[in-house]
Enzyme design. Sequence first.
Site, PDB file in Angstrom:
ATOM      1  CE  LYS A  15      -1.893  -1.012   4.116  1.00  0.00           C
ATOM      2  NZ  LYS A  15      -1.825  -2.190   4.252  1.00  0.00           N
ATOM      3  NE  ARG A  90      -5.302  -1.114  10.093  1.00  0.00           N
ATOM      4  CZ  ARG A  90      -4.390  -1.020   9.249  1.00  0.00           C
ATOM      5  NH1 ARG A  90      -3.829   0.000   9.088  1.00  0.00           N
ATOM      6  NH2 ARG A  90      -2.846  -1.479   9.381  1.00  0.00           N
ATOM      7  NE  ARG A 129       7.400  -3.043   6.025  1.00  0.00           N
ATOM      8  CZ  ARG A 129       6.239  -2.458   6.072  1.00  0.00           C
ATOM      9  NH1 ARG A 129       5.831  -2.339   5.039  1.00  0.00           N
ATOM     10  NH2 ARG A 129       5.336  -2.799   6.788  1.00  0.00           N
ATOM     11  NE  ARG A 162       5.654  -0.904  10.921  1.00  0.00           N
ATOM     12  CZ  ARG A 162       4.743  -0.554   9.956  1.00  0.00           C
ATOM     13  NH1 ARG A 162       4.543  -0.129   8.722  1.00  0.00           N
ATOM     14  NH2 ARG A 162       3.449  -0.980  10.459  1.00  0.00           N
ATOM     15  NE  ARG A 173       1.283  -5.028  10.995  1.00  0.00           N
ATOM     16  CZ  ARG A 173       2.953  -4.505  10.615  1.00  0.00           C
ATOM     17  NH1 ARG A 173       3.578  -5.671  10.610  1.00  0.00           N
ATOM     18  NH2 ARG A 173       3.148  -4.223   9.242  1.00  0.00           N
TER      19      ARG A 173
HETATM   20  P1  AMP Z   1      -0.008  -0.024   9.179  1.00  0.00           P
HETATM   21  O1  AMP Z   1       1.455   1.526   9.302  1.00  0.00           O
HETATM   22  O2  AMP Z   1      -1.126   0.779   8.528  1.00  0.00           O
HETATM   23  O3  AMP Z   1       0.607  -1.106   9.251  1.00  0.00           O
HETATM   24  O4  AMP Z   1      -0.236   0.517  10.927  1.00  0.00           O
HETATM   25  C1  AMP Z   1       0.512   0.253  12.143  1.00  0.00           C
HETATM   26  C2  AMP Z   1      -0.354  -0.194  13.197  1.00  0.00           C
HETATM   27  O5  AMP Z   1      -1.094   1.008  13.682  1.00  0.00           O
HETATM   28  C3  AMP Z   1      -1.702  -1.286  12.800  1.00  0.00           C
HETATM   29  O6  AMP Z   1      -1.258  -2.778  13.718  1.00  0.00           O
HETATM   30  C4  AMP Z   1      -2.639  -0.239  14.177  1.00  0.00           C
HETATM   31  O7  AMP Z   1      -2.423  -0.694  15.788  1.00  0.00           O
HETATM   32  C5  AMP Z   1      -2.535   0.189  13.725  1.00  0.00           C
HETATM   33  N1  AMP Z   1      -3.244   1.372  12.926  1.00  0.00           N
HETATM   34  C6  AMP Z   1      -2.847   2.160  11.938  1.00  0.00           C
HETATM   35  N2  AMP Z   1      -4.034   2.459  11.474  1.00  0.00           N
HETATM   36  C7  AMP Z   1      -5.086   2.704  11.696  1.00  0.00           C
HETATM   37  C8  AMP Z   1      -6.408   2.304  11.388  1.00  0.00           C
HETATM   38  N3  AMP Z   1      -7.530   3.157  10.815  1.00  0.00           N
HETATM   39  N4  AMP Z   1      -7.389   1.896  12.912  1.00  0.00           N
HETATM   40  C9  AMP Z   1      -6.539   1.391  14.260  1.00  0.00           C
HETATM   41  N5  AMP Z   1      -5.349   0.553  14.604  1.00  0.00           N
HETATM   42  C10 AMP Z   1      -4.608   1.692  12.994  1.00  0.00           C
END
Ligand code: AMP
Length: 222
Positions: A15, A90, A129, A162, A173
């Site tokens: 993404k 989400r 990554r 990360r 996740r």
């Molecule tokens: P990402 O970088 O999109 O993989 O997000 C990393 C982490 O941030 C996720 O595993 C969640 O803990 C949190 N997170 C990101 N976006 C959201 C969202 N829209 N709602 C809730 N938690 C989020």
Amino acid sequence: MVKDLIILGAPGAGKGTLSADLCPLLKIKHISTGDLLREVVESGSALGQEIGGYIKTGALVPDEVIGRMIKEQLNTAECRNGVLLDGFPRTPPQAEMLENILADLQRRITAVFFLNIEQEQVVNRLIHRVSCRKCGKPYHLINLPPKKSGICDDCGGDLIQREDDREETIRKRFATFLEKTQPLIDFYDRKKLLLPINAGNNPQETLRIALADLEALLNNIK
Ligand code: AMP
């Protein structure tokens, strides 16, 4: 025309990469809730510490925190031409929240990209990554390594992994994605907004398909 786009996909589907390629071409703002949340965590505030606890385990941050963040972003001048929302919505309640925030601005979702990927491919991508601390450029230590170990080719920044890119958290996740986010795919499909893309393609091919599919959808709408 204002373009308000969403990009859906499991963690590691690509993404961030597609967003970084699409946004300059479409002249819209990339909003990654994951990046915004990580910034709050880095600030070390009390809210940051609370958010960090959710991220570390791969759980979702509460909707009210996310809703506030998105509303604030969408009201900025940078988002006037449109946005590409990456990592939000989400869950079905977040999708409803987004419809209300956009309706207040007399806007609505234009299209929803869905990058489709298998769990094992996600694990392979994410455990290797790393990304630049300064500019965010992503690398894969085996398939797309930096020229110099630990250093970003573009800006010379440090490359970091990360904390949530560990196998156990990646699987958590992915499971959270299947449970909470998968229902959104049907939701946007029913609204005839969904553009599914095979995430196994290389980034150039993924970009080409995304642009072609978006144009086809916009032409059908006209
Ligand atoms: P990402 O970088 O999109 O993989 O997000 C990393 C982490 O941030 C996720 O595993 C969640 O803990 C949190 N997170 C990101 N976006 C959201 C969202 N829209 N709602 C809730 N938690 C989020």
